[in-house]
Design a protein around this motif. Structure first.
Motif, PDB file in Angstrom:
ATOM      1  N   GLU A  54      -3.102   3.474  10.969  1.00 57.12           N
ATOM      2  CA  GLU A  54      -3.636   4.759  10.514  1.00 57.12           C
ATOM      3  C   GLU A  54      -4.524   4.472   9.320  1.00 57.12           C
ATOM      4  O   GLU A  54      -4.095   3.816   8.361  1.00 57.12           O
ATOM      5  N   LEU A  55      -5.759   4.947   9.389  1.00 56.56           N
ATOM      6  CA  LEU A  55      -6.716   4.608   8.347  1.00 56.56           C
ATOM      7  C   LEU A  55      -6.269   5.088   6.972  1.00 56.56           C
ATOM      8  O   LEU A  55      -6.576   4.451   5.972  1.00 56.56           O
ATOM      9  N   ALA A  56      -5.504   6.160   6.912  1.00 52.95           N
ATOM     10  CA  ALA A  56      -5.008   6.650   5.629  1.00 52.95           C
ATOM     11  C   ALA A  56      -4.056   5.644   4.980  1.00 52.95           C
ATOM     12  O   ALA A  56      -3.921   5.610   3.764  1.00 52.95           O
ATOM     13  N   ALA A  57      -3.408   4.807   5.788  1.00 53.13           N
ATOM     14  CA  ALA A  57      -2.461   3.821   5.270  1.00 53.13           C
ATOM     15  C   ALA A  57      -3.112   2.446   5.095  1.00 53.13           C
ATOM     16  O   ALA A  57      -2.478   1.518   4.621  1.00 53.13           O
ATOM     17  N   ALA A  58      -4.364   2.317   5.500  1.00 56.84           N
ATOM     18  CA  ALA A  58      -5.084   1.046   5.415  1.00 56.84           C
ATOM     19  C   ALA A  58      -5.822   0.979   4.078  1.00 56.84           C
ATOM     20  O   ALA A  58      -5.926   1.987   3.364  1.00 56.84           O
ATOM     21  N   PRO A  59      -6.356  -0.184   3.742  1.00 55.01           N
ATOM     22  CA  PRO A  59      -7.098  -0.315   2.480  1.00 55.01           C
ATOM     23  C   PRO A  59      -8.515   0.268   2.567  1.00 55.01           C
ATOM     24  O   PRO A  59      -9.386  -0.132   1.819  1.00 55.01           O
ATOM     25  N   VAL A  60      -8.725   1.203   3.500  1.00 51.20           N
ATOM     26  CA  VAL A  60     -10.032   1.826   3.712  1.00 51.20           C
ATOM     27  C   VAL A  60      -9.836   3.324   3.930  1.00 51.20           C
ATOM     28  O   VAL A  60      -8.726   3.780   4.178  1.00 51.20           O
ATOM     29  N   GLU A  61     -10.936   4.071   3.873  1.00 51.47           N
ATOM     30  CA  GLU A  61     -10.849   5.516   4.071  1.00 51.47           C
ATOM     31  C   GLU A  61     -11.621   6.005   5.285  1.00 51.47           C
ATOM     32  O   GLU A  61     -11.366   7.092   5.776  1.00 51.47           O
ATOM     33  N   THR A  62     -12.570   5.221   5.762  1.00 44.49           N
ATOM     34  CA  THR A  62     -13.415   5.661   6.866  1.00 44.49           C
ATOM     35  C   THR A  62     -13.472   4.588   7.946  1.00 44.49           C
ATOM     36  O   THR A  62     -13.136   3.413   7.701  1.00 44.49           O
ATOM     37  N   LEU A  63     -13.931   4.974   9.120  1.00 40.70           N
ATOM     38  CA  LEU A  63     -14.089   4.024  10.214  1.00 40.70           C
ATOM     39  C   LEU A  63     -15.133   2.959   9.861  1.00 40.70           C
ATOM     40  O   LEU A  63     -14.971   1.785  10.160  1.00 40.70           O
ATOM     41  N   GLY A  64     -16.190   3.371   9.208  1.00 44.06           N
ATOM     42  CA  GLY A  64     -17.207   2.416   8.772  1.00 44.06           C
ATOM     43  C   GLY A  64     -16.626   1.380   7.820  1.00 44.06           C
ATOM     44  O   GLY A  64     -16.928   0.187   7.917  1.00 44.06           O
ATOM     45  N   GLN A  65     -15.762   1.831   6.916  1.00 46.98           N
ATOM     46  CA  GLN A  65     -15.114   0.901   5.996  1.00 46.98           C
ATOM     47  C   GLN A  65     -14.148  -0.018   6.734  1.00 46.98           C
ATOM     48  O   GLN A  65     -13.999  -1.189   6.379  1.00 46.98           O
ATOM     49  N   TRP A  66     -13.477   0.495   7.783  1.00 46.78           N
ATOM     50  CA  TRP A  66     -12.613  -0.360   8.604  1.00 46.78           C
ATOM     51  C   TRP A  66     -13.436  -1.487   9.220  1.00 46.78           C
ATOM     52  O   TRP A  66     -13.025  -2.641   9.224  1.00 46.78           O
ATOM     53  N   CYS A  67     -14.600  -1.148   9.744  1.00 49.99           N
ATOM     54  CA  CYS A  67     -15.458  -2.154  10.370  1.00 49.99           C
ATOM     55  C   CYS A  67     -15.911  -3.196   9.347  1.00 49.99           C
ATOM     56  O   CYS A  67     -15.932  -4.393   9.650  1.00 49.99           O
ATOM     57  N   GLU A  68     -16.248  -2.756   8.154  1.00 45.82           N
ATOM     58  CA  GLU A  68     -16.658  -3.697   7.110  1.00 45.82           C
ATOM     59  C   GLU A  68     -15.474  -4.545   6.647  1.00 45.82           C
ATOM     60  O   GLU A  68     -15.618  -5.751   6.408  1.00 45.82           O
ATOM     61  N   TYR A  69     -14.303  -3.938   6.524  1.00 50.94           N
ATOM     62  CA  TYR A  69     -13.089  -4.672   6.154  1.00 50.94           C
ATOM     63  C   TYR A  69     -12.788  -5.744   7.201  1.00 50.94           C
ATOM     64  O   TYR A  69     -12.511  -6.905   6.860  1.00 50.94           O
ATOM     65  N   THR A  70     -12.867  -5.388   8.475  1.00 50.19           N
ATOM     66  CA  THR A  70     -12.625  -6.349   9.553  1.00 50.19           C
ATOM     67  C   THR A  70     -13.666  -7.457   9.520  1.00 50.19           C
ATOM     68  O   THR A  70     -13.336  -8.629   9.693  1.00 50.19           O
ATOM     69  N   ARG A  71     -14.913  -7.095   9.252  1.00 57.34           N
ATOM     70  CA  ARG A  71     -15.984  -8.105   9.160  1.00 57.34           C
ATOM     71  C   ARG A  71     -15.657  -9.114   8.053  1.00 57.34           C
ATOM     72  O   ARG A  71     -15.779 -10.324   8.244  1.00 57.34           O
ATOM     73  N   SER A  72     -15.179  -8.635   6.922  1.00 59.37           N
ATOM     74  CA  SER A  72     -14.894  -9.537   5.807  1.00 59.37           C
ATOM     75  C   SER A  72     -13.637 -10.374   6.034  1.00 59.37           C
ATOM     76  O   SER A  72     -13.555 -11.505   5.573  1.00 59.37           O
ATOM     77  N   GLU A  73     -12.649  -9.840   6.763  1.00 61.65           N
ATOM     78  CA  GLU A  73     -11.384 -10.548   6.986  1.00 61.65           C
ATOM     79  C   GLU A  73     -11.410 -11.454   8.213  1.00 61.65           C
ATOM     80  O   GLU A  73     -10.824 -12.526   8.193  1.00 61.65           O
TER      81      GLU A  73
END
Length: 96
Positions: A54-73
């Motif tokens: 759940e994005l609210a429980a992740a270190p991100v707030e938006t789907l775009g940030q999830w994609c950037e977080y995944t790109r960096s990790e």
């Protein structure tokens, strides 16, 4: 490559929406799907293990940030297929 369709049934079990949107495959071979209704992402590894984030429980707030977080990790091997218009995203999801 149609790898997105391979893991979709597993993602469907994790997410409420009947047809989760295929985002892409990360550098570790895990397929990512999103459900805008739940505001969650299903991550299905190449060996079939799956988790719902759940994005609210992740270190991100938006789907775009999830994609950037995944790109960096992990990086992205395919995708991510987000951004642009809704029609464009749907076309890319069908073609994936």
């Amino acid at each position: 490559m149609r790898i997105g369709w391979l893991y979709r049934p597993t993602a469907r079990k994790l997410l409420t929406k009947g047809r989760p949107l295929f985002l892409g495959v990360d550098g570790e071979g895990a397929a990512h799907y999103c459900d805008s209704y739940e505001f969650a992402v299903a991550v299905v590894s190449a060996d079939g293990d799956a988790e719902k984030v759940e994005l609210a429980a992740a270190p991100v707030e938006t789907l775009g940030q999830w994609c950037e977080y995944t790109r960096s990790e992990r990086g992205w091997d395919i995708g991510p297929h987000v951004g642009g218009s809704l029609v464009g995203d749907l076309v890319r999801a069908v073609e994936a």
